[in-house]
Each structure stands twice: as C-alpha cells, then as structure tokens.
Motif scaffolding. Structure first.
Motif, PDB file in Angstrom:
ATOM      1  N   TYR A  56      -5.455  43.046 -29.056  1.00 57.96           N
ATOM      2  CA  TYR A  56      -4.247  42.222 -29.010  1.00 57.96           C
ATOM      3  C   TYR A  56      -4.690  40.764 -29.102  1.00 57.96           C
ATOM      4  CZ  TYR A  56       0.322  40.421 -27.783  1.00 57.96           C
ATOM      5  OH  TYR A  56       1.520  39.769 -27.823  1.00 57.96           O
ATOM      6  N   ARG A  57      -4.338  40.119 -30.229  1.00 59.49           N
ATOM      7  CA  ARG A  57      -4.775  38.747 -30.451  1.00 59.49           C
ATOM      8  C   ARG A  57      -3.670  37.966 -31.158  1.00 59.49           C
ATOM      9  NH1 ARG A  57      -9.574  38.195 -34.335  1.00 59.49           N
ATOM     10  NH2 ARG A  57     -10.457  39.747 -32.911  1.00 59.49           N
ATOM     11  N   PRO A  58      -2.918  37.149 -30.431  1.00 57.49           N
ATOM     12  CA  PRO A  58      -1.871  36.341 -31.056  1.00 57.49           C
ATOM     13  C   PRO A  58      -2.438  35.455 -32.157  1.00 57.49           C
ATOM     14  CG  PRO A  58      -1.646  36.317 -28.670  1.00 57.49           C
ATOM     15  CD  PRO A  58      -2.956  36.979 -28.963  1.00 57.49           C
ATOM     16  N   GLU A  59      -1.656  35.285 -33.210  1.00 54.66           N
ATOM     17  CA  GLU A  59      -1.971  34.427 -34.354  1.00 54.66           C
ATOM     18  C   GLU A  59      -3.049  35.009 -35.267  1.00 54.66           C
ATOM     19  OE1 GLU A  59      -2.704  30.435 -33.091  1.00 54.66           O
ATOM     20  OE2 GLU A  59      -0.828  30.285 -31.975  1.00 54.66           O
ATOM     21  N   ALA A  60      -3.506  36.245 -34.990  1.00 52.03           N
ATOM     22  CA  ALA A  60      -4.462  36.880 -35.894  1.00 52.03           C
ATOM     23  C   ALA A  60      -3.776  37.374 -37.155  1.00 52.03           C
ATOM     24  CB  ALA A  60      -5.163  38.045 -35.197  1.00 52.03           C
ATOM     25  N   SER A  89       0.409  37.680 -39.308  1.00 49.02           N
ATOM     26  CA  SER A  89       1.712  37.047 -39.511  1.00 49.02           C
ATOM     27  C   SER A  89       2.782  38.125 -39.625  1.00 49.02           C
ATOM     28  CB  SER A  89       1.706  36.193 -40.780  1.00 49.02           C
ATOM     29  OG  SER A  89       1.685  37.024 -41.933  1.00 49.02           O
ATOM     30  N   THR A  90       4.024  37.706 -39.807  1.00 44.39           N
ATOM     31  CA  THR A  90       5.117  38.672 -39.906  1.00 44.39           C
ATOM     32  C   THR A  90       5.039  39.513 -41.168  1.00 44.39           C
ATOM     33  OG1 THR A  90       6.527  36.991 -40.940  1.00 44.39           O
ATOM     34  CG2 THR A  90       6.688  37.247 -38.544  1.00 44.39           C
ATOM     35  N   THR A  91       4.251  39.066 -42.146  1.00 44.90           N
ATOM     36  CA  THR A  91       4.136  39.817 -43.400  1.00 44.90           C
ATOM     37  C   THR A  91       2.867  40.673 -43.468  1.00 44.90           C
ATOM     38  OG1 THR A  91       3.050  37.961 -44.514  1.00 44.90           O
ATOM     39  CG2 THR A  91       5.456  38.064 -44.657  1.00 44.90           C
ATOM     40  N   THR A  92       2.071  40.675 -42.411  1.00 44.49           N
ATOM     41  CA  THR A  92       0.839  41.469 -42.393  1.00 44.49           C
ATOM     42  C   THR A  92       1.180  42.956 -42.377  1.00 44.49           C
ATOM     43  OG1 THR A  92      -0.339  39.740 -41.179  1.00 44.49           O
ATOM     44  CG2 THR A  92      -1.293  41.941 -41.130  1.00 44.49           C
ATOM     45  N   THR A  93       0.546  43.721 -43.234  1.00 43.89           N
ATOM     46  CA  THR A  93       0.806  45.158 -43.295  1.00 43.89           C
ATOM     47  C   THR A  93      -0.039  45.903 -42.258  1.00 43.89           C
ATOM     48  OG1 THR A  93      -0.951  45.650 -44.890  1.00 43.89           O
ATOM     49  CG2 THR A  93       1.197  44.943 -45.785  1.00 43.89           C
ATOM     50  N   ALA A  94       0.302  47.169 -42.047  1.00 44.03           N
ATOM     51  CA  ALA A  94      -0.474  47.999 -41.130  1.00 44.03           C
ATOM     52  C   ALA A  94      -1.927  48.087 -41.573  1.00 44.03           C
ATOM     53  CB  ALA A  94       0.149  49.395 -41.054  1.00 44.03           C
ATOM     54  N   ALA A  95      -2.157  48.300 -42.867  1.00 39.70           N
ATOM     55  CA  ALA A  95      -3.522  48.417 -43.389  1.00 39.70           C
ATOM     56  C   ALA A  95      -4.302  47.121 -43.207  1.00 39.70           C
ATOM     57  CB  ALA A  95      -3.471  48.802 -44.861  1.00 39.70           C
ATOM     58  N   GLU A  96      -3.641  45.972 -43.406  1.00 44.47           N
ATOM     59  CA  GLU A  96      -4.317  44.686 -43.237  1.00 44.47           C
ATOM     60  C   GLU A  96      -4.684  44.442 -41.781  1.00 44.47           C
ATOM     61  OE1 GLU A  96      -2.200  42.300 -46.978  1.00 44.47           O
ATOM     62  OE2 GLU A  96      -1.306  42.242 -44.968  1.00 44.47           O
ATOM     63  N   ALA A  97      -3.777  44.759 -40.868  1.00 43.74           N
ATOM     64  CA  ALA A  97      -4.061  44.577 -39.433  1.00 43.74           C
ATOM     65  C   ALA A  97      -5.190  45.502 -38.989  1.00 43.74           C
ATOM     66  CB  ALA A  97      -2.801  44.833 -38.613  1.00 43.74           C
ATOM     67  N   MET A  98      -5.201  46.711 -39.521  1.00 46.20           N
ATOM     68  CA  MET A  98      -6.268  47.663 -39.198  1.00 46.20           C
ATOM     69  C   MET A  98      -7.617  47.107 -39.661  1.00 46.20           C
ATOM     70  SD  MET A  98      -6.665  50.760 -37.883  1.00 46.20           S
ATOM     71  CE  MET A  98      -7.914  52.070 -37.882  1.00 46.20           C
ATOM     72  N   ALA A  99      -7.643  46.511 -40.831  1.00 46.25           N
ATOM     73  CA  ALA A  99      -8.889  45.948 -41.365  1.00 46.25           C
ATOM     74  C   ALA A  99      -9.342  44.739 -40.555  1.00 46.25           C
ATOM     75  CB  ALA A  99      -8.706  45.564 -42.832  1.00 46.25           C
ATOM     76  N   VAL A 105      -0.746  41.813 -32.988  1.00 49.44           N
ATOM     77  CA  VAL A 105       0.187  41.778 -31.862  1.00 49.44           C
ATOM     78  C   VAL A 105       0.999  43.072 -31.861  1.00 49.44           C
ATOM     79  CG1 VAL A 105       0.275  39.265 -31.742  1.00 49.44           C
ATOM     80  CG2 VAL A 105       1.819  40.466 -33.293  1.00 49.44           C
ATOM     81  N   CYS A 106       2.056  43.104 -31.057  1.00 54.01           N
ATOM     82  CA  CYS A 106       2.814  44.344 -30.910  1.00 54.01           C
ATOM     83  C   CYS A 106       3.391  44.832 -32.241  1.00 54.01           C
ATOM     84  CB  CYS A 106       3.914  44.180 -29.868  1.00 54.01           C
ATOM     85  SG  CYS A 106       5.120  42.876 -30.199  1.00 54.01           S
ATOM     86  N   GLN A 107       3.768  43.905 -33.135  1.00 51.62           N
ATOM     87  CA  GLN A 107       4.274  44.314 -34.441  1.00 51.62           C
ATOM     88  C   GLN A 107       3.211  45.094 -35.205  1.00 51.62           C
ATOM     89  OE1 GLN A 107       6.480  41.585 -37.117  1.00 51.62           O
ATOM     90  NE2 GLN A 107       4.892  41.982 -38.638  1.00 51.62           N
ATOM     91  N   ASP A 108       1.974  44.617 -35.172  1.00 46.79           N
ATOM     92  CA  ASP A 108       0.890  45.269 -35.899  1.00 46.79           C
ATOM     93  C   ASP A 108       0.527  46.614 -35.290  1.00 46.79           C
ATOM     94  OD1 ASP A 108       0.350  42.898 -37.685  1.00 46.79           O
ATOM     95  OD2 ASP A 108      -0.039  42.001 -35.736  1.00 46.79           O
ATOM     96  N   ASP A 128       2.427  36.528 -16.398  1.00 47.68           N
ATOM     97  CA  ASP A 128       3.322  35.477 -16.862  1.00 47.68           C
ATOM     98  C   ASP A 128       4.572  36.096 -17.466  1.00 47.68           C
ATOM     99  OD1 ASP A 128       1.518  33.554 -16.112  1.00 47.68           O
ATOM    100  OD2 ASP A 128       0.584  33.422 -18.092  1.00 47.68           O
ATOM    101  N   GLU A 129       5.693  35.398 -17.349  1.00 42.87           N
ATOM    102  CA  GLU A 129       6.948  35.902 -17.884  1.00 42.87           C
ATOM    103  C   GLU A 129       6.884  35.976 -19.412  1.00 42.87           C
ATOM    104  OE1 GLU A 129      11.528  35.210 -16.595  1.00 42.87           O
ATOM    105  OE2 GLU A 129      10.374  33.426 -17.057  1.00 42.87           O
ATOM    106  N   LEU A 130       7.388  37.072 -19.971  1.00 40.91           N
ATOM    107  CA  LEU A 130       7.399  37.241 -21.424  1.00 40.91           C
ATOM    108  C   LEU A 130       8.267  36.160 -22.067  1.00 40.91           C
ATOM    109  CD1 LEU A 130       6.505  39.357 -23.650  1.00 40.91           C
ATOM    110  CD2 LEU A 130       8.845  40.184 -23.494  1.00 40.91           C
ATOM    111  N   LEU A 131       7.772  35.581 -23.146  1.00 41.71           N
ATOM    112  CA  LEU A 131       8.490  34.497 -23.796  1.00 41.71           C
ATOM    113  C   LEU A 131       8.933  34.845 -25.202  1.00 41.71           C
ATOM    114  CD1 LEU A 131       6.359  31.460 -22.579  1.00 41.71           C
ATOM    115  CD2 LEU A 131       8.519  32.289 -21.654  1.00 41.71           C
ATOM    116  N   GLU A 132       8.903  36.127 -25.549  1.00 42.35           N
ATOM    117  CA  GLU A 132       9.344  36.536 -26.872  1.00 42.35           C
ATOM    118  C   GLU A 132       9.794  37.986 -26.819  1.00 42.35           C
ATOM    119  OE1 GLU A 132       4.856  37.638 -28.430  1.00 42.35           O
ATOM    120  OE2 GLU A 132       5.859  35.851 -29.185  1.00 42.35           O
ATOM    121  N   THR A 133      10.373  38.454 -27.928  1.00 48.40           N
ATOM    122  CA  THR A 133      10.785  39.847 -27.980  1.00 48.40           C
ATOM    123  C   THR A 133       9.554  40.749 -28.045  1.00 48.40           C
ATOM    124  OG1 THR A 133      10.987  39.684 -30.378  1.00 48.40           O
ATOM    125  CG2 THR A 133      13.000  39.345 -29.081  1.00 48.40           C
ATOM    126  N   HIS A 134       9.774  42.039 -27.809  1.00 51.68           N
ATOM    127  CA  HIS A 134       8.674  42.999 -27.825  1.00 51.68           C
ATOM    128  C   HIS A 134       9.007  44.093 -28.837  1.00 51.68           C
ATOM    129  CE1 HIS A 134       5.043  44.752 -26.404  1.00 51.68           C
ATOM    130  NE2 HIS A 134       5.612  45.849 -25.901  1.00 51.68           N
TER     131      HIS A 134
END
Length: 269
Positions: free
Chosen positions: A143-147, A149-159, A164-167, A197-203
């Motif tokens: 889990y690494r924020p900013e690693a 983006s919203t357009t990153t695919t599953a395969a790209e995140a795996m590589a 983050v939670c989306q990936d 810490d309190e969550l500051l975004e959607t999950h």
C-alpha cells in the motif's frame, strides 16, 4: 454501529466552465446489515435526490449548472446503521446476473502475472480461494499512496508492486475473473480504528460471487472482509464504473479538486 459521515468534494474551474453536469452515486445501499437513518446530498447548497436506480441497485442523482460556474461543491452527509455480517451481502434491491461481473474492462484485464497469482491461490473451495487471493495481493502489492493514478490498470499496478485500495481491488477482481469467479468493485466509506488517523477519502473493496452461497466482500488493502466499520455506497465493473461522482464539463477549464471524508461513531458525538 451508527456511523456519521460527511463527504465533501469541491471542484474549481479556471476559467469558469460554461456548463457542468454531474452523475452522483452518493446514496448508501440498503441491505441486510446496513440501513440509512438520515442522508442528504447537496450541490452548491442545493439538495439533490435520486432520480433512478441502476441495474446494480445504486440510487443515482443528476445535477446540471444553470450557466457558467467557477466552483462546484458536493456534500453528502448523514447517519448509517451497520452490522458486522462477516462480509456477506444479502437483500440488495437489485440482483443482476452474477455473470455480468465476469466481464473484463481495460482496468481489470488479467495478464500473465495476475493469472499466475490466481492459480497459485486456487483452492478446492471458491470462498477459500477468494480469501487466499486477497491475502496474496496484500502481501505482493504494497500500500503506497501516489505510486499509481486513477488510470493505472490492474496489470500495471501488479508490475509496480504498489498501489492503493483501487489497485488492490482491480487486481483482486482480475484474479477472480481469471478463475471464473464473478467479482465487482465497491465504493464506500471506512471508519478508521480508534488508534488510527481518521480516513480522509473514500474507500474501495471487492465483492465476489461464491457459487451456491452469494456475494461476499473482501478488502485486500486491509486483509479482511468488510465489518460494521464499512459503509457500502455503489458497485460496478471497475473503479470508473462505480465512481461516486462523474461529470462532464463544457469549456476549456483547468479543474482543481479538493476532497475530504470524515467518518465517526455517531454515539461518540
């Protein structure tokens, strides 16, 4: 548990947009284990109500500016009562065929690495398989924020080996579908533990359809199934399909977004 939520999203347009149209999936689901005690959504202080329910069962509102606009503020807030059902999801208002959620999307298409992960986690039982997959993804993808983006695919995140939670959710969906297990992307809110810490975004998390059993939630980012700390909002084939706010802007504006979410136990207020 009674959870109080305030979710604010503010969009600024420079120069002012000629027109802004929004599709809002910001209304908590009602099902066994979750009920709404009070909820409102406003856009620039104007109340909006659902105008239709999607085939997935998500209540949806539409909003359009009445001319040029430089700022749009969307606020959703209210109280939701939740119960811990060990991730089991039953009695949603719509029951689309589970096979719909075997459909690949650009964000959830499995590659060789994801298929290998899926095969390594395969068990005799589908429920055991999905839990094994969730834990394997948590161990494999940091889990690494900013690693990503919203357009990153599953395969790209795996590589990349991080995200983050989306990936995590996209990889889990891709792996489940590679094993012919229907899986869908879920958006919502999560109350942080008292010592965090309190969550500051959607999950985001995943629901997998287990043969002869039904839908079960899996949060690969935290290695658990959703509890009474989770509020379910909407679902879809992937993050783009399930996103709570989607818009269309007319004009060549530069868009700046700021957002925050506060989730707390209403009994402590």
């Amino acid at each position: 548990m009674r959870l109080h939520v305030r979710h604010r999203s503010q969009y600024e347009y420079e120069p002012a947009a000629s027109r802004v149209s929004l599709r809002l999936k910001l209304f908590p689901s009602v099902f066994d284990g979750q009920s709404v005690e009070g909820w409102s959504v406003t856009v620039n202080d104007e109340p909006v109500e659902p105008v239709y329910t999607t085939g997935y069962g998500d209540e949806t509102a539409l909003w359009q500016s009445k001319g040029a606009v430089a700022r749009v503020e969307v606020v959703a807030h209210g109280v939701v009562a939740t119960e811990d059902k060990s991730g089991v999801v039953r009695d949603l208002p719509r029951k689309p065929p589970s096979s719909i959620f075997l459909r690949d999307t650009e964000l959830t298409r499995a590659d060789d690495a994801i298929r290998a992960l899926a095969e390594a986690a395969r068990k005799e039982d589908q429920l055991e398989t999905t839990h094994a997959l969730s834990l394997a993804i948590r161990e494999t993808v940091d889990y690494r924020p900013e690693a990503t983006s919203t357009t990153t695919t599953a395969a790209e995140a795996m590589a990349i080996g991080a995200g983050v939670c989306q990936d995590h959710s996209h990889i889990l969906i891709a792996a489940c579908r590679a094993l012919d297990i229907p899986a869908r992307y879920v958006t919502g809110y999560l109350k942080a533990a008292d010592d965090e810490d309190e969550l500051l975004e959607t999950h985001a998390w995943v629901e997998a359809h287990i043969q002869h059993f039904g839908w079960v939630g899996l949060d690969a980012s935290n290695g658990i199934s959703p509890t009474d700390h989770y509020i379910r909002i909407a679902c879809g084939l992937d993050a783009d399909d399930a996103t709570p706010i989607k818009g269309h802007v007319v004009g060549g504006s530069q868009i700046t977004l700021s957002a925050d979410v506060a989730v707390s136990d209403s009994q402590q207020q």
